[in-house]
Write an enzyme that holds these catalytic residues in place. Structure first.
Site, PDB file in Angstrom:
ATOM      1  CB  CYS A  63      13.060   7.991   8.583  1.00 31.68           C
ATOM      2  SG  CYS A  63      14.094   6.996   7.526  1.00 31.68           S
ATOM      3  CD  GLU A  65       9.926  11.764  12.020  1.00 34.95           C
ATOM      4  OE1 GLU A  65       8.808  11.242  12.154  1.00 34.95           O
ATOM      5  OE2 GLU A  65      10.891  11.184  11.502  1.00 34.95           O
ATOM      6  CD  GLU A 121      12.947   3.288   8.480  1.00 38.86           C
ATOM      7  OE1 GLU A 121      13.039   4.233   9.301  1.00 38.86           O
ATOM      8  OE2 GLU A 121      13.011   3.434   7.251  1.00 38.86           O
ATOM      9  CE  LYS A 145      -1.902   2.747   2.956  1.00 39.17           C
ATOM     10  NZ  LYS A 145      -1.793   4.007   2.194  1.00 39.17           N
TER      11      LYS A 145
HETATM   12  P1  NDP Z   1       1.681   7.919   8.468  1.00 38.79           P
HETATM   13  O1  NDP Z   1       2.481   7.138   9.426  1.00 38.79           O
HETATM   14  O2  NDP Z   1       0.260   8.227   8.805  1.00 38.79           O
HETATM   15  O3  NDP Z   1       1.628   7.188   7.032  1.00 38.79           O
HETATM   16  C1  NDP Z   1       2.482   6.186   6.596  1.00 38.79           C
HETATM   17  C2  NDP Z   1       1.687   5.100   5.873  1.00 38.79           C
HETATM   18  O4  NDP Z   1       0.796   4.436   6.777  1.00 38.79           O
HETATM   19  C3  NDP Z   1       0.791   5.633   4.764  1.00 38.79           C
HETATM   20  O5  NDP Z   1       0.748   4.692   3.722  1.00 38.79           O
HETATM   21  C4  NDP Z   1      -0.547   5.751   5.476  1.00 38.79           C
HETATM   22  O6  NDP Z   1      -1.654   5.820   4.644  1.00 38.79           O
HETATM   23  C5  NDP Z   1      -0.548   4.489   6.305  1.00 38.79           C
HETATM   24  N1  NDP Z   1      -1.452   4.517   7.446  1.00 38.79           N
HETATM   25  C6  NDP Z   1      -1.979   5.597   8.099  1.00 38.79           C
HETATM   26  N2  NDP Z   1      -2.743   5.192   9.130  1.00 38.79           N
HETATM   27  C7  NDP Z   1      -2.718   3.846   9.142  1.00 38.79           C
HETATM   28  C8  NDP Z   1      -3.287   2.829   9.975  1.00 38.79           C
HETATM   29  N3  NDP Z   1      -4.059   3.147  11.014  1.00 38.79           N
HETATM   30  N4  NDP Z   1      -3.039   1.533   9.701  1.00 38.79           N
HETATM   31  C9  NDP Z   1      -2.247   1.198   8.668  1.00 38.79           C
HETATM   32  N5  NDP Z   1      -1.669   2.095   7.839  1.00 38.79           N
HETATM   33  C10 NDP Z   1      -1.892   3.404   8.071  1.00 38.79           C
HETATM   34  O7  NDP Z   1       2.453   9.248   8.152  1.00 38.79           O
HETATM   35  P2  NDP Z   1       1.853  10.626   7.567  1.00 38.79           P
HETATM   36  O8  NDP Z   1       1.828  10.516   6.104  1.00 38.79           O
HETATM   37  O9  NDP Z   1       0.565  10.958   8.245  1.00 38.79           O
HETATM   38  O10 NDP Z   1       2.969  11.673   8.029  1.00 38.79           O
HETATM   39  C11 NDP Z   1       2.882  12.247   9.325  1.00 38.79           C
HETATM   40  C12 NDP Z   1       4.230  12.270   9.993  1.00 38.79           C
HETATM   41  O11 NDP Z   1       4.727  10.949  10.130  1.00 38.79           O
HETATM   42  C13 NDP Z   1       5.316  13.000   9.220  1.00 38.79           C
HETATM   43  O12 NDP Z   1       5.279  14.361   9.408  1.00 38.79           O
HETATM   44  C14 NDP Z   1       6.560  12.377   9.807  1.00 38.79           C
HETATM   45  O13 NDP Z   1       6.881  12.979  11.035  1.00 38.79           O
HETATM   46  C15 NDP Z   1       6.148  10.949  10.053  1.00 38.79           C
HETATM   47  N6  NDP Z   1       6.599  10.081   8.942  1.00 38.79           N
HETATM   48  C16 NDP Z   1       7.732   9.384   9.126  1.00 38.79           C
HETATM   49  C17 NDP Z   1       8.233   8.621   8.089  1.00 38.79           C
HETATM   50  C18 NDP Z   1       9.489   7.857   8.236  1.00 38.79           C
HETATM   51  O14 NDP Z   1      10.068   7.435   7.246  1.00 38.79           O
HETATM   52  N7  NDP Z   1       9.940   7.634   9.443  1.00 38.79           N
HETATM   53  C19 NDP Z   1       7.582   8.568   6.786  1.00 38.79           C
HETATM   54  C20 NDP Z   1       6.363   9.331   6.711  1.00 38.79           C
HETATM   55  C21 NDP Z   1       5.918  10.057   7.758  1.00 38.79           C
HETATM   56  P3  NDP Z   1      -2.069   7.285   4.100  1.00 38.79           P
HETATM   57  O15 NDP Z   1      -1.129   7.573   3.057  1.00 38.79           O
HETATM   58  O16 NDP Z   1      -3.416   7.237   3.609  1.00 38.79           O
HETATM   59  O17 NDP Z   1      -1.985   8.211   5.278  1.00 38.79           O
END
Ligand code: NDP
Length: 497
Positions: free
Chosen positions: A299, A398, A265, A191
């Site tokens: 990250c 973060e 991660e 996904k």
């Molecule tokens: P999320 O953790 O919400 O999203 C990451 C992935 O998880 C997306 O594919 C998202 O779908 C999916 N997801 C969201 N909620 C659920 C759930 N309940 N169960 C399963 N999958 C889910 O990150 P955001 O995009 O909301 O970003 C917010 C913050 O998260 C950023 O500002 C950053 O701080 C952190 N982040 C950290 C990352 C890293 O590499 N460590 C990467 C991305 C974000 P959908 O796209 O629809 O939201």
């Protein structure tokens, strides 16, 4: 779109010229309920193309396709054949490298040159590295106590894997997830993030072209609900997730209740330390890239910088000067160094931290608070905060944007305490000419990865991941294969002689 498509290559223009579908069982199909979601070009804020949006019925279909693949052609392929398919996929991505770089820039706002030098080669290397593994996944024979007994182990794929990835490195994350799972013989439902599904869907076309049997790879664009439905699906044996710590926690709870395998991660607030004997120009250049690469949406962003007081002014001046020269602009312009943030939501989130930092009393030594509403793309210029205290939100949370906090320190014990004062533990690093001090710090700082005179180094063969709130398990290398394999112990009695 018309204005835009005239500046795109014919391949990318064609790709975004019609709605995109889910990828299930080697076919591109609409969502069962017909739902679609618009994708947006972050460089302009304009609509790009509609993409099918998977719901629970689609999750069921994709998991069933993956299960059927495991029980059918994909599951019965010899290991060497799996390796060959991964190698072919690597070659195909390489053949279309320019197209991927452009499509990624269009959909995620990452500068096209960064995609050319980092993301696309990294994805290719990943598929290539793991293409060598399937034929080397050996079990062992165990010298057991019982006489006249053969005991051996088989390494078997865990089963159907749900892989949920974020928007910051969409193609690279897809490769990081797919390659080890497929090498291990698992079938996958991937996904992508709702904002950035396009390169994963283009990759899916190449999965078909490479010759993967139907159902080995399925791609379900959708949102958090799609991800949650995947995690909860009884047909899923393992969840691999990259994203926020908050969602990672939710997934861990759910996967734990169902006793599913899980690797996470997650986020970071990584400390980067410049000692008094550092090569200052190199430290400034490396620290600048360490935080501002991909506009800080990484990250492993080195978002907390600790500088020895003896070189603090020199380092700060160098960083501030570099931010003033930063070329912030549209991702498809070749001179752009920092593209826009990925979405309006991320723009508002990062802006909120800037306002909060100022209100808390920090000094903005470089950059500015962008307008309340973005007008033409989600641009935020690089920001440096000084006069920051460890309790401020900009110092603890973060931000995932181009925001650096810089703090002076006087001795090593002090900086070790500051660096470790965080719930996170993804990456950390030091700039110094002293090998002894560097390796002692590598021991004392709690993080999954430690960089000496460099930042964010990576290789498909080298484990990648964090401790504490930064995650569970490791991506890359042999370590990640273990996350997709079960060990079966087989006992055979010889019978009486
Ligand atoms: P999320 O953790 O919400 O999203 C990451 C992935 O998880 C997306 O594919 C998202 O779908 C999916 N997801 C969201 N909620 C659920 C759930 N309940 N169960 C399963 N999958 C889910 O990150 P955001 O995009 O909301 O970003 C917010 C913050 O998260 C950023 O500002 C950053 O701080 C952190 N982040 C950290 C990352 C890293 O590499 N460590 C990467 C991305 C974000 P959908 O796209 O629809 O939201």
């Amino acid at each position: 779109m018309d204005q835009l498509t005239s500046t795109l290559s014919p391949a990318v223009s064609a790709f975004v010229s019609r709605p995109r579908h889910l990828f299930i069982g080697n076919r591109f199909v609409p969502a069962a309920d017909g739902a679609v979601r618009a994708t947006v070009d972050p460089s302009t804020g304009r609509h790009l193309v509609d993409v099918a949006h998977a719901g629970e019925v689609d999750v069921d279909r994709a998991v069933a396709a993956a299960r059927a693949a495991l029980d059918g052609e994909w599951g019965s392929l010899p290991a060497a054949a799996r390796g060959l398919l991964l190698a072919r996929l690597a070659d195909l991505v390489e053949a279309h490298a320019g197209e991927f770089a452009e499509l990624e820039a269009l959909n995620s706002g990452k500068p096209v040159t960064a995609n050319e030098y980092v993301d696309v080669p990294a994805a290719i290397e990943h598929f290539r590295y793991y293409s060598g593994w399937p034929s080397k996944l050996e079990g062992g024979t165990i010298p057991v106590i019982a006489p006249d007994t053969l005991c051996y182990t088989r390494l078997e794929p865990v089963g159907v894997c749900a892989q949920i990835i974020p928007w910051n490195f969409p193609l690279m994350m897809a490769a990081w997830k797919l390659a080890p799972a497929l090498a291990a013989g698992c079938a996958v439902v991937l996904k992508p993030a709702e904002q950035t599904p396009l390169t994963a869907l283009r990759l899916a076309e190449l999965v078909v072209e490479a010759g993967f049997p139907a159902g080995a790879v399925n791609v379900l664009p959708g949102d958090g609900r799609t991800g949650a439905a995947l995690v909860a699906h009884p047909g899923v044996a393992k969840v691999a997730f990259t994203g926020s710590t908050e969602v990672g926690r939710e997934i861990a709870v759910r996967a734990g209740a169902d006793l599913k395998r899980v690797t996470l991660e997650l986020g970071g607030k990584s400390p980067n330390i410049i000692l008094d004997d550092a090569d200052v120009p190199a430290a400034v250049a490396g620290s600048y890239e360490g935080i501002f690469f991909n506009s800080g949406q990484s990250c492993v962003a080195g978002s907390r910088l600790y500088v020895h007081r003896s070189c603090y002014d020199q380092v700060l001046d160098g960083l501030v000067a570099a931010t003033r020269e930063a070329a912030v602009g549209p991702a498809l312009e070749r001179g752009t160094q920092l593209g826009p943030l990925v979405s309006a939501a991320q723009y508002h989130r990062v802006r909120g931290y800037l306002v909060d930092g100022l209100a808390a009393g920090a000094t903005m030594a470089a950059g500015e608070v962008p307008p309340v509403e973005p007008s033409d793309g989600y641009y935020v210029r690089p920001v440096i905060f000084t006069d920051v205290t460890p309790d401020m939100r900009i110092s603890r949370e973060e931000i995932f944007g181009p925001v650096l906090v810089v703090t002076p320190f006087d001795d090593i014990d002090e900086v070790v305490t500051l660096a470790n004062d965080t719930p996170y533990g993804l990456a950390a690093g030091v700039w110094t000419r002293s090998l002894g001090r560097a390796h002692r710090l590598a021991e004392r700082i709690r993080a999954g990865m430690f960089y000496i005179n460099t930042w964010a180094a990576g290789d498909p063969a080298a484990p990648w991941g964090g401790v504490k709130a930064s995650g569970i398990g490791r991506e890359m290398g042999r370590a990640n294969l273990d996350a997709y394999l079960e060990v079966k112990t087989v006992w055979a009695g010889y019978g009486r002689p």
